[in-house]
Motif scaffolding. Structure first.
Motif, PDB file in Angstrom:
ATOM      1  N   GLY A   1     -19.926 -11.618   5.892  1.00 30.72           N
ATOM      2  CA  GLY A   1     -19.766 -12.957   6.454  1.00 30.72           C
ATOM      3  C   GLY A   1     -18.888 -12.935   7.690  1.00 30.72           C
ATOM      4  N   VAL A   2     -17.787 -12.205   7.611  1.00 30.60           N
ATOM      5  CA  VAL A   2     -16.832 -12.161   8.719  1.00 30.60           C
ATOM      6  C   VAL A   2     -17.440 -11.444   9.921  1.00 30.60           C
TER       7      VAL A   2
ATOM      8  N   ALA B   1     -16.188 -15.907   5.920  1.00 32.01           N
ATOM      9  CA  ALA B   1     -16.123 -15.076   4.714  1.00 32.01           C
ATOM     10  C   ALA B   1     -16.820 -15.776   3.558  1.00 32.01           C
ATOM     11  N   PHE B   2     -16.594 -17.089   3.443  1.00 34.20           N
ATOM     12  CA  PHE B   2     -17.184 -17.797   2.311  1.00 34.20           C
ATOM     13  C   PHE B   2     -18.687 -17.978   2.440  1.00 34.20           C
ATOM     14  N   SER B   3     -19.187 -18.086   3.672  1.00 31.91           N
ATOM     15  CA  SER B   3     -20.643 -18.161   3.790  1.00 31.91           C
ATOM     16  C   SER B   3     -21.255 -16.835   3.354  1.00 31.91           C
ATOM     17  N   GLY B   4     -20.548 -15.720   3.577  1.00 29.93           N
ATOM     18  CA  GLY B   4     -21.032 -14.429   3.067  1.00 29.93           C
ATOM     19  C   GLY B   4     -20.910 -14.330   1.560  1.00 29.93           C
ATOM     20  N   ILE B   5     -19.781 -14.830   1.038  1.00 26.46           N
ATOM     21  CA  ILE B   5     -19.573 -14.772  -0.414  1.00 26.46           C
ATOM     22  C   ILE B   5     -20.659 -15.550  -1.150  1.00 26.46           C
TER      23      ILE B   5
ATOM     24  N   GLY C   1     -19.987  -9.201   0.457  1.00 23.70           N
ATOM     25  CA  GLY C   1     -20.462 -10.469   1.018  1.00 23.70           C
ATOM     26  C   GLY C   1     -19.456 -11.075   1.980  1.00 23.70           C
ATOM     27  N   ALA C   2     -18.172 -11.059   1.572  1.00 20.20           N
ATOM     28  CA  ALA C   2     -17.124 -11.630   2.433  1.00 20.20           C
ATOM     29  C   ALA C   2     -17.043 -10.852   3.752  1.00 20.20           C
TER      30      ALA C   2
ATOM     31  N   LEU D   1     -22.186 -12.863  10.194  1.00 24.50           N
ATOM     32  CA  LEU D   1     -22.773 -14.210  10.204  1.00 24.50           C
ATOM     33  C   LEU D   1     -22.223 -15.081  11.328  1.00 24.50           C
TER      34      LEU D   1
END
Lengths: 178, 195
Positions: free
Chosen positions: A174-175, B111-115, A170-171, A178
């Motif tokens: 995100g990097v 990173a936190f929006s993905g987490i 997920g992290a 997103l």
């Protein structure tokens, strides 16, 4: 003196904040007004952001950070200790009662009814969390939904995979996406 | 007997990998405590969450204290709680001076929006496995649906839903007991009897 106040304020929030870390928020807002020299509401907004982007329970992070900004290292330790103390004492008592009575038919019936209810409550948290992360401000985030679908597929396919791998994916997503 | 250091390490592990509060922690607790260590059952974990909803304090801490107590008594509860709190303390204190820059960094934010999305996937998995364990008949299925309706659509707070359920369950228990007219405490039918 400052330590006594710090202890009392966080002990009080630990005792009265029912229902998880974010329940401490109103108490922290109150502290802004009763102790304006400790931190302001702008600092508090920062603290919430920080707590959300560091590991660990949010309530604990906020207490540590608030205590530290008020009175340094000792302040951080003390505020955290004070926040945890009431629930530590209460849960030790509750655990004793639970252990003693969990074989009783009444307690068993109560928890049999509570389990699906708590599952439902967690499902609601999931819905709200999903909306805020994949449908922020009323716009569907397709990349986000893709990441969610991928992570969900991974989690259900590889049941023994440690959750941290999915968090790391997920992290990374995100990097890069997103 | 569970060694105290193992309690500390297990909870520190969960503490360091949790991003975003009590519910985000559920999948990690399930993995560590139920699947890897076998210290508690999924049902007991749900019981702890139910208790945590209506007792004061951070749910993570409630869970640590509870499980620690079940393994090693009072000392166990204290050690497990210390383990849960330890990573947060170290990280926040270490980052305290640079933490503003850290939290405001756009890469960290991304990173936190993905987490947060990954955490949703993990919670979904937990909800499914918890649902399988907790829905055992028509009544429990109804309770699940009703609690979602009350919380999501009517916005009734969790504390009241949990307390209302307790009242309902106690009433059901005594109606059933009244019907069967048997001496109490002798019917240990469903679940739980595995220990």
């Amino acid at each position: 003196m400052i330590f006594l106040q710090l202890f009392w304020e966080f002990f009080r929030s630990g005792l009265l904040a029912v229902g998880g870390g974010l329940a401490t928020l109103p108490f922290l807002y109150q502290m802004c007004t009763t102790h304006p020299d400790w931190f302001t509401s702008a600092t508090l907004a920062d603290m919430i952001a920080i707590s959300e982007s560091t590991p660990g329970p949010i309530g604990i992070n906020m207490a540590t950070y608030a205590g530290f900004s008020v009175a340094g290292l000792a302040g951080g330790l003390l505020a955290t200790f004070a926040l945890v103390l009431p629930s530590l004492i209460i849960i030790l008592i509750v655990a004793r009662v639970y252990t003693k009575f969990r074989q009783s038919a009444l307690v068993n019936d109560v928890f049999t009814c509570l389990r699906p209810v708590v599952t439902g409550v967690i499902a609601c948290v999931l819905v709200n969390l999903s909306l805020s992360s994949m449908y922020p401000g009323g716009a569907v985030q397709w990349y986000g939904i893709g990441v969610f679908a991928f992570c969900t597929a991974l989690a259900f396919t590889f049941k023994r995979l440690h959750p941290i791998f999915i968090i790391l994916i997920g992290a990374a997503a995100g990097v890069f996406l997103l | 007997m569970t060694p105290l250091w193992q309690l500390f390490v297990s909870f520190a592990k969960v503490g360091v990998m949790t991003f975003g509060g009590g519910m985000a922690m559920l999948p990690l607790l399930e993995d560590e405590l139920v699947r890897r260590r076998g210290w508690i059952t999924s049902e007991e974990l749900l019981d702890i969450y139910a208790i945590g909803q209506c007792t004061p304090g951070v749910i993570a801490v409630n869970t640590a204290t509870f499980v620690g107590y079940r393994r090693r008594g009072d000392i166990g509860g204290i050690v497990a709680t210390a383990g849960m709190v330890f990573p947060s303390l170290v990280i926040i204190l270490a980052l305290a001076s640079v933490i503003r820059a850290f939290a405001g960094n756009p890469w960290v934010e991304k990173a936190f929006s993905g987490i947060r999305i990954a955490v949703c996937a993990l919670i979904l998995k937990s909800v499914v496995s918890m649902g399988r364990k907790s829905v055992i008949d028509v009544l429990t299925a109804l309770l699940l649906v009703i609690s979602i309706g009350l919380n999501l659509f009517l916005g009734i707070s969790t504390v009241w839903i949990v307390l209302g359920t307790v009242v309902f369950a106690v009433a059901c228990h005594f109606i059933k007991a009244g019907r069967s007219r048997g001496p109490d405490g002798n019917r240990s039918g469903d679940g739980e009897g595995t220990k």
